[in-house]
Design an enzyme around this catalytic site. Structure first.
Site, PDB file in Angstrom:
ATOM      1  N   CYS A 125      32.826  35.536  49.792  1.00  0.00           N
ATOM      2  CA  CYS A 125      32.877  34.435  48.824  1.00  0.00           C
ATOM      3  C   CYS A 125      31.485  33.848  48.579  1.00  0.00           C
ATOM      4  O   CYS A 125      30.648  34.474  47.963  1.00  0.00           O
ATOM      5  CB  CYS A 125      33.901  33.381  49.271  1.00  0.00           C
ATOM      6  SG  CYS A 125      34.412  32.303  47.904  1.00  0.00           S
ATOM      7  N   HIS A 220      38.841  36.329  50.131  1.00  0.00           N
ATOM      8  CA  HIS A 220      38.844  35.948  51.554  1.00  0.00           C
ATOM      9  C   HIS A 220      39.801  36.835  52.352  1.00  0.00           C
ATOM     10  O   HIS A 220      40.934  36.428  52.649  1.00  0.00           O
ATOM     11  CB  HIS A 220      39.239  34.475  51.700  1.00  0.00           C
ATOM     12  CG  HIS A 220      38.144  33.521  51.365  1.00  0.00           C
ATOM     13  ND1 HIS A 220      37.139  33.180  52.255  1.00  0.00           N
ATOM     14  CD2 HIS A 220      37.865  32.851  50.216  1.00  0.00           C
ATOM     15  CE1 HIS A 220      36.303  32.322  51.683  1.00  0.00           C
ATOM     16  NE2 HIS A 220      36.722  32.113  50.454  1.00  0.00           N
ATOM     17  N   GLU A 222      39.735  37.505  55.496  1.00  0.00           N
ATOM     18  CA  GLU A 222      40.033  36.904  56.808  1.00  0.00           C
ATOM     19  C   GLU A 222      41.208  35.937  56.714  1.00  0.00           C
ATOM     20  O   GLU A 222      41.994  35.807  57.645  1.00  0.00           O
ATOM     21  CB  GLU A 222      38.767  36.216  57.367  1.00  0.00           C
ATOM     22  CG  GLU A 222      38.456  34.838  56.819  1.00  0.00           C
ATOM     23  CD  GLU A 222      38.012  34.816  55.364  1.00  0.00           C
ATOM     24  OE1 GLU A 222      37.773  35.892  54.781  1.00  0.00           O
ATOM     25  OE2 GLU A 222      37.908  33.710  54.793  1.00  0.00           O
TER      26      GLU A 222
END
Ligand code: MN
Length: 245
Positions: A125, A220, A222
């Site tokens: 990001c 994202h 994660e």
């Protein structure tokens, strides 16, 4: 006695040749209350992928960044604030642009130290946006007012991305498109020299790129991993594996 000595030698040889668990440094935000701040999504993704996450403080200068990268096996540039527009030759566009110049300086020092030492970088990001700027590119500062699009990118919506056939993501997932989350109001505008865009949303915005040791994603992974989509362990596993080799 001789047998014991041989056994000890063998044990030592095995211990020394066993692969080291990679140490992955992760850049952080500086919170309004003065804390070093990082979501658990990043540290847990690295741990699940077999690495050891190292939460990095704000570094003061290049020597500190180089010393850290001398110890680390890889670097994750995490999400957060906007990159200061002055770094790509622009004035601040509007009130939506939020900058932390100390974090910018620290993250860019870490990124440059990782590039110089050829340590793998996973840029997520803001991290992806920062990498593009560090390498000489520019950004859209505010997509809703600068880039007309039918695709929503802010606030955690989901959208599809199309993958280049010879990309890391296509190789890992064996597909030409993926659904990803989207939490950004900025994006890559002018692509830095040497950067290969490897994924785009339907409106043409870059959603992933690669260059040498750098893998960058605008979304994202994660967070998707922590929210239960275990397929994203493949990306972190590949990154941690790359850091350990
Ligand atoms: Mn997006």
């Amino acid at each position: 006695m001789r047998r014991i000595f041989l056994s000890l030698s063998l044990l030592l040889a095995v211990a020394c040749s066993a692969p080291k668990t990679p140490l992955i440094g992760i850049s952080c935000s500086r919170s309004a209350s003065g804390a070093t701040q990082l979501a658990t999504t990043y540290t847990e993704a690295v741990a699940r992928a077999g690495g050891i996450a190292v939460v990095l403080p704000t570094v003061a200068d290049a020597a500190q960044a180089e010393a850290l990268l001398g110890v680390l096996d890889g670097l994750i540039l995490s999400g957060g604030e906007d990159v200061q527009p002055g770094w790509y030759g622009e004035e601040v566009w509007n009130e939506t642009v939020h900058v932390d110049s100390l974090r910018d300086r620290s993250d860019s020092l870490l990124a440059r130290a990782a590039l110089a030492s050829e340590k793998p970088i996973l840029a997520i990001c803001r991290g992806a946006q920062l990498m593009n700027v560090v390498l000489g590119g520019s950004l859209y500062q505010d997509l809703p007012t600068q880039f007309g699009t039918a695709v929503a990118h802010g606030g955690g919506v989901e959208h599809r991305i199309g993958l280049e056939a010879d990309s890391v993501l296509a190789g890992l997932y064996g597909t030409d498109s993926l659904t990803v989350n989207s939490f950004h109001h900025q994006a890559v505008k002018d692509v830095a020299p040497g950067v290969k865009i490897t994924a785009r949303s339907a409106d043409g915005l870059p959603e992933a790129f690669e260059t040498g040791r750098v893998w960058a994603v605008q979304f994202h992974p994660e967070k998707m991993l922590q929210q239960g989509d275990s397929s994203w362990i493949s990306l972190f596993g590949a990154f941690v594996g790359r850091c350990g080799s």
